[in-house]
Design a protein around this motif. Structure first.
Motif, mmCIF file in Angstrom:
data_model
loop_
_atom_site.group_PDB
_atom_site.id
_atom_site.type_symbol
_atom_site.label_atom_id
_atom_site.label_comp_id
_atom_site.label_asym_id
_atom_site.label_seq_id
_atom_site.Cartn_x
_atom_site.Cartn_y
_atom_site.Cartn_z
ATOM 1 N N SER A 56 -14.718 27.384 -5.661
ATOM 2 C CA SER A 56 -14.761 28.824 -5.943
ATOM 3 C C SER A 56 -15.823 29.497 -5.078
ATOM 4 O O SER A 56 -16.631 28.856 -4.414
ATOM 5 C CB SER A 56 -15.049 29.078 -7.421
ATOM 6 N N THR A 57 -15.813 30.809 -5.106
ATOM 7 C CA THR A 57 -16.769 31.569 -4.299
ATOM 8 C C THR A 57 -18.047 31.889 -5.058
ATOM 9 O O THR A 57 -18.945 32.503 -4.506
ATOM 10 C CB THR A 57 -16.119 32.888 -3.832
ATOM 11 N N ALA A 135 -26.593 19.708 -8.173
ATOM 12 C CA ALA A 135 -26.281 19.628 -6.741
ATOM 13 C C ALA A 135 -25.079 20.496 -6.390
ATOM 14 O O ALA A 135 -25.081 21.197 -5.363
ATOM 15 C CB ALA A 135 -26.036 18.178 -6.342
ATOM 16 N N THR A 136 -24.063 20.477 -7.231
ATOM 17 C CA THR A 136 -22.876 21.298 -6.982
ATOM 18 C C THR A 136 -23.203 22.776 -7.105
ATOM 19 O O THR A 136 -22.698 23.595 -6.328
ATOM 20 C CB THR A 136 -21.741 20.918 -7.957
ATOM 21 N N THR A 137 -24.060 23.131 -8.047
ATOM 22 C CA THR A 137 -24.471 24.526 -8.204
ATOM 23 C C THR A 137 -25.228 24.997 -6.962
ATOM 24 O O THR A 137 -24.984 26.101 -6.454
ATOM 25 C CB THR A 137 -25.345 24.702 -9.460
ATOM 26 N N ILE A 138 -26.126 24.177 -6.480
ATOM 27 C CA ILE A 138 -26.880 24.533 -5.269
ATOM 28 C C ILE A 138 -25.932 24.648 -4.076
ATOM 29 O O ILE A 138 -26.032 25.594 -3.279
ATOM 30 C CB ILE A 138 -27.999 23.510 -5.011
ATOM 31 N N TYR A 139 -25.012 23.709 -3.953
ATOM 32 C CA TYR A 139 -24.036 23.748 -2.869
ATOM 33 C C TYR A 139 -23.210 25.031 -2.940
ATOM 34 O O TYR A 139 -23.002 25.716 -1.920
ATOM 35 C CB TYR A 139 -23.114 22.527 -2.936
ATOM 36 N N ALA A 140 -22.734 25.384 -4.145
ATOM 37 C CA ALA A 140 -21.893 26.573 -4.296
ATOM 38 C C ALA A 140 -22.676 27.855 -4.047
ATOM 39 O O ALA A 140 -22.136 28.833 -3.548
ATOM 40 C CB ALA A 140 -21.269 26.595 -5.689
ATOM 41 N N ALA A 141 -23.957 27.844 -4.356
ATOM 42 C CA ALA A 141 -24.776 29.050 -4.186
ATOM 43 C C ALA A 141 -25.131 29.316 -2.736
ATOM 44 O O ALA A 141 -25.278 30.473 -2.335
ATOM 45 C CB ALA A 141 -26.046 28.922 -5.018
ATOM 46 N N TYR A 142 -25.251 28.276 -1.913
ATOM 47 C CA TYR A 142 -25.727 28.452 -0.542
ATOM 48 C C TYR A 142 -24.670 28.216 0.528
ATOM 49 O O TYR A 142 -24.996 28.109 1.695
ATOM 50 C CB TYR A 142 -26.916 27.534 -0.279
ATOM 51 N N ARG A 143 -23.410 28.140 0.181
ATOM 52 C CA ARG A 143 -22.417 27.956 1.253
ATOM 53 C C ARG A 143 -21.889 29.249 1.749
ATOM 54 O O ARG A 143 -21.987 30.294 1.328
ATOM 55 C CB ARG A 143 -21.298 27.032 0.799
#
Length: 143
Positions: A56-57, A135-143
């Motif tokens: 998701s975005t 980790a997934t939250t950080i990945y989704a926040a900074y991509r």
């Protein structure tokens, strides 16, 4: 062959004690089963939320997974604390010669629940799930 009445009278309390111990053991089994169910639901919901969150975005879905993991971990620790209480009841009941049919334990204390959170049956699963969700939250926040 008949059993003398004095022998029958002495067997009755032991039969009652065995029945009481079986009742306590059944409760322990149900609590352990609930713990397994909780773990299954946590893995299922966390996987779904992290899978959707990774594509998701927004970082909201993996963030919700962090909350879900925390709630399930606390619930699982609560059930483990209850199970430990019934195990204590079982141990004290099995040394008796008669039974009072008590099925009550002390209410779980916050310190006992905190201690259960660090047990080997809870910490690895929920700790790993939490690390993955962060980790997934950080990945989704900074991509």
């Amino acid at each position: 062959m008949t059993v003398p009445s004095s022998r029958v009278a002495s067997l009755a309390p032991m039969a009652d004690l065995d029945t009481h111990l079986q009742m306590i053991q059944t409760t322990i089994g149900r609590l352990a089963g609930q713990s397994t169910t909780i773990k299954g639901w946590c893995v299922t919901l966390t996987s779904a939320l992290l899978g959707l969150g990774a594509t998701s975005t927004t970082a909201m879905l993996p963030g919700v997974a962090i909350y879900v993991i925390g709630v399930f971990a606390l619930l699982d620790a609560y059930y483990l604390t209850l199970e430990r209480g019934y195990r204590t009841l079982y141990d004290t009941t099995r040394t008796r010669t008669t039974t009072d049919w008590a099925m009550t334990t002390s209410a779980p204390k916050l310190t006992s629940i905190r201690q259960a959170l660090t047990s080997w049956s809870i910490a690895p699963l929920y700790g790993t799930s939490l690390a993955l969700a962060v980790a997934t939250t950080i990945y989704a926040a900074y991509r």
